[in-house]
Scaffold this motif. Structure first.
Motif, short mmCIF file in Angstrom:
data_model
loop_
_atom_site.label_atom_id
_atom_site.label_comp_id
_atom_site.label_asym_id
_atom_site.label_seq_id
_atom_site.Cartn_x
_atom_site.Cartn_y
_atom_site.Cartn_z
N ARG A 45 0.84 -1.21 0.00
CA ARG A 45 0.00 0.00 0.00
C ARG A 45 0.87 1.26 0.00
NH1 ARG A 45 -2.55 -1.04 4.25
NH2 ARG A 45 -1.48 0.37 5.69
N HIS A 46 1.93 1.26 0.80
CA HIS A 46 2.85 2.40 0.80
C HIS A 46 3.57 2.52 -0.54
CE1 HIS A 46 2.21 3.32 4.97
NE2 HIS A 46 2.69 2.15 5.40
N LEU A 47 3.87 1.39 -1.17
CA LEU A 47 4.60 1.40 -2.44
C LEU A 47 3.75 2.01 -3.55
CD1 LEU A 47 7.41 0.40 -3.44
CD2 LEU A 47 6.24 -1.66 -4.26
N ALA A 48 2.44 1.77 -3.51
CA ALA A 48 1.49 2.37 -4.47
C ALA A 48 1.89 2.09 -5.91
CB ALA A 48 1.37 3.87 -4.22
N VAL A 49 2.06 0.81 -6.23
CA VAL A 49 2.41 0.42 -7.60
C VAL A 49 1.24 0.73 -8.53
CG1 VAL A 49 3.02 -1.50 -9.10
CG2 VAL A 49 3.94 -1.40 -6.77
N ARG A 50 1.57 1.33 -9.68
CA ARG A 50 0.57 1.64 -10.69
C ARG A 50 0.79 0.76 -11.92
NH1 ARG A 50 2.75 7.62 -11.02
NH2 ARG A 50 4.51 6.23 -11.46
N PRO A 51 -0.25 0.51 -12.70
CA PRO A 51 -0.06 -0.25 -13.94
C PRO A 51 1.01 0.40 -14.81
CG PRO A 51 -2.40 -0.02 -13.45
CD PRO A 51 -1.67 0.85 -12.46
N GLY A 52 1.95 -0.41 -15.28
CA GLY A 52 3.02 0.09 -16.13
C GLY A 52 4.28 0.48 -15.39
N ASP A 53 4.25 0.48 -14.04
CA ASP A 53 5.46 0.82 -13.27
C ASP A 53 6.51 -0.28 -13.41
OD1 ASP A 53 4.63 3.27 -12.29
OD2 ASP A 53 3.94 2.46 -10.36
N ARG A 54 7.77 0.14 -13.44
CA ARG A 54 8.88 -0.80 -13.35
C ARG A 54 9.22 -0.97 -11.87
NH1 ARG A 54 10.79 -1.95 -18.26
NH2 ARG A 54 10.55 -0.43 -19.95
N VAL A 55 9.26 -2.21 -11.41
CA VAL A 55 9.39 -2.48 -9.99
C VAL A 55 10.62 -3.35 -9.73
CG1 VAL A 55 8.30 -3.50 -7.95
CG2 VAL A 55 6.89 -2.35 -9.68
N LEU A 56 11.40 -2.96 -8.73
CA LEU A 56 12.50 -3.77 -8.22
C LEU A 56 12.07 -4.35 -6.88
CD1 LEU A 56 15.48 -4.76 -8.15
CD2 LEU A 56 16.03 -2.60 -7.00
N ASP A 57 12.13 -5.68 -6.74
CA ASP A 57 11.80 -6.37 -5.50
C ASP A 57 13.09 -6.93 -4.91
OD1 ASP A 57 9.87 -7.30 -3.59
OD2 ASP A 57 10.11 -9.31 -4.42
N VAL A 58 13.56 -6.34 -3.82
CA VAL A 58 14.83 -6.74 -3.20
C VAL A 58 14.57 -7.80 -2.15
CG1 VAL A 58 16.81 -5.97 -1.83
CG2 VAL A 58 15.85 -4.47 -3.61
N GLY A 59 15.19 -8.97 -2.33
CA GLY A 59 14.99 -10.08 -1.42
C GLY A 59 13.86 -10.95 -1.91
N GLY A 60 14.08 -11.63 -3.03
CA GLY A 60 13.01 -12.39 -3.68
C GLY A 60 12.39 -13.47 -2.81
N GLY A 63 9.39 -15.65 -3.75
CA GLY A 63 8.82 -15.14 -4.98
C GLY A 63 7.43 -14.54 -4.79
N TRP A 64 6.89 -14.64 -3.57
CA TRP A 64 5.53 -14.20 -3.31
C TRP A 64 5.33 -12.71 -3.59
CZ3 TRP A 64 3.33 -13.02 2.14
CH2 TRP A 64 1.97 -12.76 2.06
N THR A 65 6.18 -11.87 -3.00
CA THR A 65 5.97 -10.43 -3.20
C THR A 65 6.27 -10.01 -4.63
OG1 THR A 65 8.20 -9.98 -2.35
CG2 THR A 65 6.37 -9.85 -0.79
N SER A 66 7.19 -10.71 -5.30
CA SER A 66 7.45 -10.41 -6.71
C SER A 66 6.20 -10.69 -7.55
CB SER A 66 8.61 -11.25 -7.23
OG SER A 66 9.78 -11.03 -6.47
N GLY A 67 5.52 -11.79 -7.22
CA GLY A 67 4.28 -12.10 -7.92
C GLY A 67 3.21 -11.06 -7.67
N LEU A 68 3.10 -10.58 -6.45
CA LEU A 68 2.13 -9.54 -6.15
C LEU A 68 2.45 -8.25 -6.90
CD1 LEU A 68 1.76 -10.10 -2.29
CD2 LEU A 68 0.14 -10.77 -4.07
N CYS A 69 3.74 -7.90 -6.97
CA CYS A 69 4.13 -6.71 -7.72
C CYS A 69 3.81 -6.87 -9.21
CB CYS A 69 5.62 -6.43 -7.52
SG CYS A 69 6.06 -5.82 -5.86
#
Length: 347
Positions: A45-60, A63-69
């Protein structure tokens, strides 16, 4: 069935088999886990990812949070996950593939260098999501985040809170603290953390006892009676908690014997049940904590709405009211004698 629980997925960096007995053994340490769903939700929620954003997930991890992103951005090709452990990276890729997701999974240390997929024309990310505890924010994350982009991480110096930073045009990043949290530290920053759990406090207390004798350069103990009780420093308000963690190194806690302890792993302050204070080591930790409390009170007892964190190429620090002024300066008296800890009050 859904549960708001932390699920440990690796012990001792993979050196110990993951069994219920091993997980419960005091000699083992979890090195990877699927975090509490409520806490993961708060971070996203704090990250506020929008459609089309490029996202870096540190600490894969799993893989759960990467999938959510990937779900939030709408295109798994826009997500890069970096995992330092090759076995975990392989597991994350396999788990994601079973869900039909194929983000870029990179094995490496995201704290020192970042490999960007060729599809990233400028090498910048819009969002950086961190799933390990941080004591010093690697500046490479700020460098590789587009101005206006967000970095969300568990700030852990030692009492953890989610921290959302926004990158500015001048190459700095600043933001505020959110929910209290506890994450395993970034592997390159894994130092003894005596404040996260009660048994760790007790272990650190024993280590300090053993290390305080026989050192030729150890200052003698300083003993005095408390002018005020310990109540003002125990169970501090969130704003004071952040300041104690960043400027002193911890908050006081009650031991099993009823004494109140405060330690940075080298120095220690002990208040016995009679109100007698004993301080050992190079720092007078209780004096520093009282100084921070007085300064915090003079400033109107600021809460998390007035306290934040700034990162620049040269320094990073907690601030009160003004993102350009470190808390050690803004609080005045608190700056006298407080040592910089965890990189939080540098400058």
């Amino acid at each position: 069935m859904y549960s708001d629980s932390v699920i440990v997925t690796q012990l001792d960096g993979g050196r110990t088999a993951l069994t219920p007995a091993n997980a419960a053994a005091p000699s083992t340490a979890p090195s990877c886990a699927a975090s509490s769903p409520l806490l993961v939700t708060a971070g996203l929620r704090h990250l506020a990812v929008r459609p089309g954003d490029r996202v870096l997930d540190v600490g894969g991890g799993t893989g759960w949070t990467s999938g959510l992103c990937a779900y939030l951005t709408g295109d798994d090709a826009l997500v890069t996950t970096v995992e330092i452990d090759p076995d975990l990276a392989r597991t994350a890729a396999e788990n994601l593939a079973r869900c039909g997701l194929h983000p870029s999974v990179v094995t490496g240390d995201a704290a020192t260098e970042l490999q960007t997929p060729h599809s990233h024309s400028d090498g910048l990310f819009d969002r950086v999501h961190v799933t390990c505890g941080i004591t010093h924010v690697p500046y490479v994350w700020v460098e590789r985040t587009r101005p206006g982009g967000h970095i969300v991480l568990p700030y852990n110096p030692p009492i953890g809170r989610l921290l959302r930073l926004t990158v500015l045009d001048d190459g700095s990043a600043t933001g505020r603290f959110g929910e209290e949290c506890s994450y395993m530290p970034l592997r390159s920053q894994r130092l003894p953390q005596p404040h996260q759990h009660q048994h760790q406090h007790q272990h650190q207390h024993q280590q300090t006892d053993e290390g305080a004798t026989g050192a030729d350069d150890t200052p003698p103990s300083r003993v005095r009676s408390l002018e005020f009780g310990t109540e003002s420093l125990l169970d501090p308000a969130p704003g004071l908690q952040v300041l104690l963690a960043s400027l002193v190194g911890d908050e006081p806690w009650v031991s099993g014997s009823g004494s109140v302890l405060l330690t940075d792993g080298v120095s220690r302050a002990t208040v016995d049940e009679g109100g007698r204070l004993t301080q050992t080591g190079p720092r007078d930790l209780w004096d520093e904590a009282e100084s921070v409390h007085r300064a915090w009170t003079r400033q109107g007892r600021p809460g998390l709405d007035r306290i934040g964190f700034t990162v620049t190429p040269e320094r990073q620090y907690v601030w009160v009211d003004d993102p350009a002024v470190p808390a050690v300066r803004a609080l005045g008296e608190a700056a006298a004698g407080t040592a910089t800890t965890a990189g939080a009050s540098v400058g």
